[in-house]
Motif scaffolding. Structure first.
Motif, PDB file in Angstrom:
ATOM      1  N   ILE A  38       7.601   1.844 -14.133  1.00 30.65           N
ATOM      2  CA  ILE A  38       6.327   2.066 -13.290  1.00 30.65           C
ATOM      3  C   ILE A  38       5.576   1.905 -14.325  1.00 30.65           C
ATOM      4  CG2 ILE A  38       4.861   3.770 -12.167  1.00 30.65           C
ATOM      5  CD1 ILE A  38       7.349   5.034 -10.778  1.00 30.65           C
ATOM      6  N   VAL A  39       4.715   0.984 -14.028  1.00 30.97           N
ATOM      7  CA  VAL A  39       3.438   0.710 -14.860  1.00 30.97           C
ATOM      8  C   VAL A  39       2.205   1.619 -14.921  1.00 30.97           C
ATOM      9  CG1 VAL A  39       1.817  -0.990 -15.642  1.00 30.97           C
ATOM     10  CG2 VAL A  39       3.838  -1.547 -14.943  1.00 30.97           C
ATOM     11  N   ASN A  40       1.772   2.261 -16.023  1.00 29.87           N
ATOM     12  CA  ASN A  40       0.818   3.276 -15.765  1.00 29.87           C
ATOM     13  C   ASN A  40      -0.581   2.617 -16.518  1.00 29.87           C
ATOM     14  OD1 ASN A  40      -0.931   5.812 -15.591  1.00 29.87           O
ATOM     15  ND2 ASN A  40       0.117   6.398 -17.361  1.00 29.87           N
ATOM     16  N   ALA A  41      -1.380   2.924 -15.459  1.00 27.83           N
ATOM     17  CA  ALA A  41      -3.072   2.297 -16.196  1.00 27.83           C
ATOM     18  C   ALA A  41      -3.467   3.543 -16.872  1.00 27.83           C
ATOM     19  CB  ALA A  41      -3.884   2.219 -14.833  1.00 27.83           C
ATOM     20  N   ALA A  42      -3.227   3.423 -18.240  1.00 31.06           N
ATOM     21  CA  ALA A  42      -3.242   4.684 -19.088  1.00 31.06           C
ATOM     22  C   ALA A  42      -4.565   4.472 -19.679  1.00 31.06           C
ATOM     23  CB  ALA A  42      -2.113   4.676 -20.308  1.00 31.06           C
ATOM     24  N   GLN A  89       1.032  -1.280  -0.024  1.00 28.76           N
ATOM     25  CA  GLN A  89      -0.218  -0.190  -0.024  1.00 28.76           C
ATOM     26  C   GLN A  89       0.973   0.980  -0.008  1.00 28.76           C
ATOM     27  OE1 GLN A  89      -2.770   0.028   3.003  1.00 28.76           O
ATOM     28  NE2 GLN A  89      -4.063  -1.730   2.334  1.00 28.76           N
ATOM     29  N   GLY A  90       0.979   2.090  -0.995  1.00 33.29           N
ATOM     30  CA  GLY A  90       1.455   3.274  -0.957  1.00 33.29           C
ATOM     31  C   GLY A  90       1.595   4.012  -2.250  1.00 33.29           C
ATOM     32  N   ASP A  91       2.185   4.903  -2.447  1.00 32.19           N
ATOM     33  CA  ASP A  91       2.180   5.825  -3.649  1.00 32.19           C
ATOM     34  C   ASP A  91       3.208   5.148  -4.723  1.00 32.19           C
ATOM     35  OD1 ASP A  91       2.417   7.971  -5.428  1.00 32.19           O
ATOM     36  OD2 ASP A  91       3.006   9.411  -3.930  1.00 32.19           O
ATOM     37  N   ILE A  92       2.614   4.695  -5.970  1.00 30.92           N
ATOM     38  CA  ILE A  92       3.532   4.202  -6.933  1.00 30.92           C
ATOM     39  C   ILE A  92       4.439   5.320  -7.357  1.00 30.92           C
ATOM     40  CG2 ILE A  92       1.695   4.739  -8.885  1.00 30.92           C
ATOM     41  CD1 ILE A  92       2.321   1.795  -9.824  1.00 30.92           C
ATOM     42  N   THR A  93       4.157   6.233  -7.419  1.00 35.19           N
ATOM     43  CA  THR A  93       4.974   7.344  -8.120  1.00 35.19           C
ATOM     44  C   THR A  93       6.363   7.512  -7.156  1.00 35.19           C
ATOM     45  OG1 THR A  93       3.916   9.291  -6.867  1.00 35.19           O
ATOM     46  CG2 THR A  93       2.883   8.733  -8.982  1.00 35.19           C
ATOM     47  N   GLY A 116      -3.282  10.234 -13.875  1.00 33.17           N
ATOM     48  CA  GLY A 116      -3.162  11.454 -13.296  1.00 33.17           C
ATOM     49  C   GLY A 116      -1.787  11.794 -12.451  1.00 33.17           C
ATOM     50  N   ALA A 117      -1.911  10.820 -11.343  1.00 27.12           N
ATOM     51  CA  ALA A 117      -0.850  10.913 -10.445  1.00 27.12           C
ATOM     52  C   ALA A 117       0.571  10.614 -11.140  1.00 27.12           C
ATOM     53  CB  ALA A 117      -1.064   9.981  -9.302  1.00 27.12           C
ATOM     54  N   ILE A 118       0.675   9.831 -11.828  1.00 26.51           N
ATOM     55  CA  ILE A 118       2.038   9.407 -12.526  1.00 26.51           C
ATOM     56  C   ILE A 118       2.280  10.766 -13.549  1.00 26.51           C
ATOM     57  CG2 ILE A 118       3.104   7.822 -14.306  1.00 26.51           C
ATOM     58  CD1 ILE A 118       1.634   5.502 -13.096  1.00 26.51           C
ATOM     59  N   HIS A 119       1.492  11.201 -14.201  1.00 20.10           N
ATOM     60  CA  HIS A 119       1.582  12.303 -14.982  1.00 20.10           C
ATOM     61  C   HIS A 119       2.120  13.616 -14.164  1.00 20.10           C
ATOM     62  CE1 HIS A 119       1.076  11.555 -19.490  1.00 20.10           C
ATOM     63  NE2 HIS A 119       0.543  10.447 -18.717  1.00 20.10           N
ATOM     64  N   ARG A 120       1.119  13.747 -12.990  1.00 23.04           N
ATOM     65  CA  ARG A 120       1.796  14.809 -12.335  1.00 23.04           C
ATOM     66  C   ARG A 120       3.249  14.707 -11.690  1.00 23.04           C
ATOM     67  NH1 ARG A 120      -3.697  14.257 -11.162  1.00 23.04           N
ATOM     68  NH2 ARG A 120      -3.082  12.990  -9.260  1.00 23.04           N
ATOM     69  N   ALA A 121       3.389  13.633 -11.207  1.00 25.36           N
ATOM     70  CA  ALA A 121       4.942  13.249 -10.566  1.00 25.36           C
ATOM     71  C   ALA A 121       5.901  13.238 -11.496  1.00 25.36           C
ATOM     72  CB  ALA A 121       4.649  12.008  -9.736  1.00 25.36           C
ATOM     73  N   ALA A 122       5.516  12.912 -12.651  1.00 23.30           N
ATOM     74  CA  ALA A 122       6.698  12.710 -13.814  1.00 23.30           C
ATOM     75  C   ALA A 122       7.173  13.944 -14.344  1.00 23.30           C
ATOM     76  CB  ALA A 122       6.144  11.827 -14.921  1.00 23.30           C
ATOM     77  N   GLY A 123       6.093  15.166 -14.445  1.00 24.95           N
ATOM     78  CA  GLY A 123       6.381  16.226 -14.777  1.00 24.95           C
ATOM     79  C   GLY A 123       5.988  16.319 -16.347  1.00 24.95           C
ATOM     80  N   PRO A 124       6.383  17.524 -16.896  1.00 27.13           N
ATOM     81  CA  PRO A 124       5.970  17.543 -18.287  1.00 27.13           C
ATOM     82  C   PRO A 124       6.653  16.668 -19.416  1.00 27.13           C
ATOM     83  CG  PRO A 124       7.056  19.489 -17.501  1.00 27.13           C
ATOM     84  CD  PRO A 124       6.599  18.700 -16.314  1.00 27.13           C
ATOM     85  N   ALA A 125       8.061  16.239 -19.034  1.00 25.46           N
ATOM     86  CA  ALA A 125       8.765  15.490 -19.720  1.00 25.46           C
ATOM     87  C   ALA A 125       7.869  14.010 -20.112  1.00 25.46           C
ATOM     88  CB  ALA A 125       9.856  15.038 -19.053  1.00 25.46           C
ATOM     89  N   LEU A 126       7.038  13.528 -19.275  1.00 25.38           N
ATOM     90  CA  LEU A 126       6.430  12.385 -19.365  1.00 25.38           C
ATOM     91  C   LEU A 126       5.220  12.669 -20.852  1.00 25.38           C
ATOM     92  CD1 LEU A 126       5.652   9.526 -19.240  1.00 25.38           C
ATOM     93  CD2 LEU A 126       4.460  10.071 -17.301  1.00 25.38           C
ATOM     94  N   MET A 153      -3.216   8.155 -24.041  1.00 31.41           N
ATOM     95  CA  MET A 153      -1.828   8.362 -23.353  1.00 31.41           C
ATOM     96  C   MET A 153      -1.298   9.629 -22.937  1.00 31.41           C
ATOM     97  SD  MET A 153       0.627   5.414 -25.189  1.00 31.41           S
ATOM     98  CE  MET A 153       2.117   6.140 -24.718  1.00 31.41           C
ATOM     99  N   LEU A 154      -2.270  10.547 -22.579  1.00 30.04           N
ATOM    100  CA  LEU A 154      -2.190  12.014 -22.231  1.00 30.04           C
ATOM    101  C   LEU A 154      -2.463  12.466 -21.001  1.00 30.04           C
ATOM    102  CD1 LEU A 154      -2.845  13.621 -25.791  1.00 30.04           C
ATOM    103  CD2 LEU A 154      -0.661  12.950 -25.036  1.00 30.04           C
ATOM    104  N   GLY A 155      -2.492  11.409 -20.235  1.00 28.34           N
ATOM    105  CA  GLY A 155      -2.867  11.618 -18.759  1.00 28.34           C
ATOM    106  C   GLY A 155      -4.277  11.621 -18.682  1.00 28.34           C
ATOM    107  N   GLY A 156      -4.854  11.617 -17.294  1.00 33.20           N
ATOM    108  CA  GLY A 156      -6.312  11.315 -17.005  1.00 33.20           C
ATOM    109  C   GLY A 156      -6.314  11.480 -15.417  1.00 33.20           C
ATOM    110  N   GLY A 157      -7.079  10.495 -15.006  1.00 33.57           N
ATOM    111  CA  GLY A 157      -7.400  10.527 -13.578  1.00 33.57           C
ATOM    112  C   GLY A 157      -6.964   9.289 -12.832  1.00 33.57           C
TER     113      GLY A 157
END
Length: 174
Positions: free
Chosen positions: A19-23, A8-12, A35-45, A27-31
């Motif tokens: 890190i596997v993303n449930a996209a 249990q924890g923060d995958i980011t 969304g959490a992965i995209h926010r943590a990764a920043g604009p480069a992702l 593939m342009l982010g979502g909820g």
């Protein structure tokens, strides 16, 4: 079977090869996890995702996976996979199994051995938790993927308890 663990924890915050993303298919982010992965990764992702070729607006069809750089995450890659929308997509069990298999095969092709994985399709896509756990853990324990170390990051006590029960059943051989 220690190669599969539940957390249990923060995958980011995971320090892994990928890190596997449930996209979603664009593939342009979502909820949720996406969304959490995209926010943590920043604009480069987001920039890396935009480089993935699209066909009719789809960068990653349901049941498949794509790999990109990880941006600011503590991982080399993000592997984006699209699980089925339960009750909407036909053959959801096959598509969910395909999403995990595609993810793991892509990880192996890129020399990844340690993965952080969410419960694909278990959020807004509505997959029943018990059935999703059986599919995800069943695929994860297939011999083809025995060189991978997989940490499932599960959000909340309910999903953790369900997945823990299913994993114990697999370990017991039932």
């Amino acid at each position: 079977m220690t190669r599969v663990k539940l957390l249990q924890g923060d995958i980011t915050t995971a320090e892994v090869d990928a890190i596997v993303n449930a996209a979603n298919e664009v593939m342009l982010g979502g909820g949720g996890v996406d969304g959490a992965i995209h926010r943590a990764a920043g604009p480069a992702l987001l920039a890396a995702c935009r480089e993935v070729p699209q066909v009719s607006g789809v960068r990653c069809p349901t049941g498949e996976a794509r790999i990109t750089a990880a941006g600011a995450l503590k991982a080399r890659f993000v592997i984006h996979t699209v699980g089925p929308r339960y009750g909407i997509d036909a053959n959801p069990a096959q598509l969910l199994a395909d999403a995990y298999r595609s993810t793991y095969r892509l990880a192996l092709e890129h020399g990844c051995s340690r993965l952080a994985i969410p419960a694909i399709s278990c959020g807004v896509y509505g997959y029943p938790l018990d059935e999703a756990a059986r599919i995800a853990l069943g695929v994860s324990l297939e011999d083809e993927f025995n060189s991978l170390e997989m940490a499932f990051y599960l959000f909340g006590e309910e999903i953790y308890t369900i997945w823990e029960t299913v994993l114990a059943e697999y370990k017991a051989g039932t």
